[in-house]
Write an enzyme that holds these catalytic residues in place. Structure first.
Site, short mmCIF file in Angstrom:
data_model
loop_
_atom_site.label_atom_id
_atom_site.label_comp_id
_atom_site.label_asym_id
_atom_site.label_seq_id
_atom_site.Cartn_x
_atom_site.Cartn_y
_atom_site.Cartn_z
N LYS A 3 -3.10 17.83 -10.18
CA LYS A 3 -3.97 16.67 -10.41
C LYS A 3 -4.97 16.93 -11.54
O LYS A 3 -5.20 18.08 -11.94
CB LYS A 3 -4.69 16.32 -9.10
CG LYS A 3 -3.73 15.88 -7.98
CD LYS A 3 -4.52 15.35 -6.79
CE LYS A 3 -3.59 14.84 -5.70
NZ LYS A 3 -4.34 14.17 -4.60
N PHE A 51 -10.25 4.26 0.13
CA PHE A 51 -10.38 5.17 -1.01
C PHE A 51 -9.37 4.89 -2.12
O PHE A 51 -9.30 5.64 -3.10
CB PHE A 51 -10.24 6.63 -0.53
CG PHE A 51 -8.96 6.95 0.21
CD1 PHE A 51 -7.78 7.19 -0.48
CD2 PHE A 51 -8.95 7.00 1.59
CE1 PHE A 51 -6.60 7.48 0.19
CE2 PHE A 51 -7.77 7.30 2.27
CZ PHE A 51 -6.59 7.53 1.57
N ARG A 79 4.17 21.84 1.48
CA ARG A 79 2.96 21.40 2.18
C ARG A 79 2.20 22.57 2.78
O ARG A 79 0.97 22.58 2.81
CB ARG A 79 3.30 20.34 3.22
CG ARG A 79 3.76 19.04 2.53
CD ARG A 79 4.25 18.00 3.49
NE ARG A 79 3.16 17.27 4.12
CZ ARG A 79 2.46 16.31 3.52
NH1 ARG A 79 2.69 15.99 2.26
NH2 ARG A 79 1.51 15.67 4.17
N THR A 85 -4.99 18.36 3.29
CA THR A 85 -5.49 17.39 2.29
C THR A 85 -6.95 17.66 1.94
O THR A 85 -7.34 17.65 0.78
CB THR A 85 -5.35 15.95 2.83
OG1 THR A 85 -3.98 15.73 3.18
CG2 THR A 85 -5.77 14.93 1.79
N ARG A 96 -4.92 24.50 -2.20
CA ARG A 96 -6.12 23.66 -2.08
C ARG A 96 -7.34 24.47 -1.67
O ARG A 96 -8.46 24.17 -2.12
CB ARG A 96 -5.85 22.50 -1.13
CG ARG A 96 -5.00 21.41 -1.78
CD ARG A 96 -4.60 20.36 -0.79
NE ARG A 96 -3.98 19.19 -1.40
CZ ARG A 96 -3.17 18.37 -0.75
NH1 ARG A 96 -2.90 18.57 0.54
NH2 ARG A 96 -2.64 17.34 -1.36
N ASN A 106 -8.28 17.11 -4.96
CA ASN A 106 -7.70 18.20 -4.17
C ASN A 106 -6.54 18.91 -4.86
O ASN A 106 -5.65 19.45 -4.20
CB ASN A 106 -7.32 17.70 -2.76
CG ASN A 106 -6.26 16.63 -2.77
OD1 ASN A 106 -5.86 16.15 -3.83
ND2 ASN A 106 -5.79 16.25 -1.59
N HIS A 109 -0.64 17.33 -5.40
CA HIS A 109 0.01 16.37 -4.50
C HIS A 109 1.40 16.89 -4.19
O HIS A 109 2.08 17.41 -5.08
CB HIS A 109 0.13 15.00 -5.17
CG HIS A 109 1.09 14.07 -4.47
ND1 HIS A 109 0.71 13.36 -3.36
CD2 HIS A 109 2.39 13.79 -4.69
CE1 HIS A 109 1.77 12.66 -2.93
NE2 HIS A 109 2.80 12.90 -3.73
P1 CMP Z 1 -2.38 13.16 -1.84
O1 CMP Z 1 -1.55 14.21 -1.19
O2 CMP Z 1 -2.24 13.02 -3.31
O3 CMP Z 1 -2.09 11.75 -1.15
C1 CMP Z 1 -3.04 10.72 -1.08
C2 CMP Z 1 -4.38 11.14 -1.57
O4 CMP Z 1 -5.45 10.33 -1.19
C3 CMP Z 1 -4.71 12.50 -0.99
O5 CMP Z 1 -3.90 13.50 -1.54
C4 CMP Z 1 -6.19 12.60 -1.28
O6 CMP Z 1 -6.46 13.17 -2.54
C5 CMP Z 1 -6.61 11.15 -1.28
N1 CMP Z 1 -7.50 10.90 -0.15
C6 CMP Z 1 -7.19 11.00 1.14
N2 CMP Z 1 -8.29 10.71 1.90
C7 CMP Z 1 -9.28 10.44 1.03
C8 CMP Z 1 -10.63 10.09 1.18
N3 CMP Z 1 -11.19 9.96 2.40
N4 CMP Z 1 -11.38 9.89 0.06
C9 CMP Z 1 -10.80 10.01 -1.17
N5 CMP Z 1 -9.51 10.35 -1.37
C10 CMP Z 1 -8.76 10.57 -0.28
#
Ligand code: CMP
Length: 131
Positions: A3, A51, A79, A85, A96, A106, A109
């Protein structure tokens, strides 16, 4: 995807080293930047979440590294390698835990199923870019 936060922080090499060490084969890879519209399409499944706007703005804020990775049990093993996450909940030694700064920023993905991996791979790559 690596990212925009991790690309900006100079962590492409560190993350790719961990991916290689974990036994993944790189079948496709590029540095690219999603427009706000493309980020919205990629994360369309989250469009009702509070979000979503923040997520799409962040994911289009700079270049990412898109990749297709192959391995037995790739979805589950990736994963595990990337961790939870929210980096606050990620296990020691995960990507992460090492490189993410918040639940939104984070670092990486990973696809959540083989089916979505195929869809997400085709989102970023055409046939002559996959090996
Ligand atoms: P990702 O695995 O890319 O899939 C969806 C993304 O949404 C996740 O990683 C996070 O980066 C993002 N995400 C999930 N929860 C939140 C949150 N509460 N606030 C902001 N971003 C979020």
């Amino acid at each position: 995807m690596i990212k925009p936060d991790a690309v900006r922080a100079g962590n492409i090499g560190n993350i790719l080293r961990m991916i290689n060490a974990a036994g993944f084969r790189i079948a496709a890879m590029k540095l690219t930047q999603m427009s706000l519209e493309r980020a919205g399409q990629f994360y369309a499944v989250h469009q009702e979440r509070p979000f979503y706007g923040e997520l799409c703005a962040f994911m289009s804020s700079g270049p990412i590294v898109a990749a297709i990775l192959e391995k037995e049990n790739a979805v589950d093993d990736f994963r595990k390698l990337i961790g939870a996450t929210n980096p606050a909940n990620a296990e020691e030694g995960t990507i992460r835990k090492l490189y993410a700064t918040s639940v939104g920023e984070n670092a990486v993905h990973g696809s959540d199923s083989d089916e979505n991996a195929a869809i997400e791979g085709a989102f970023h790559f055409g046939g002559v870019e996959m090996y």
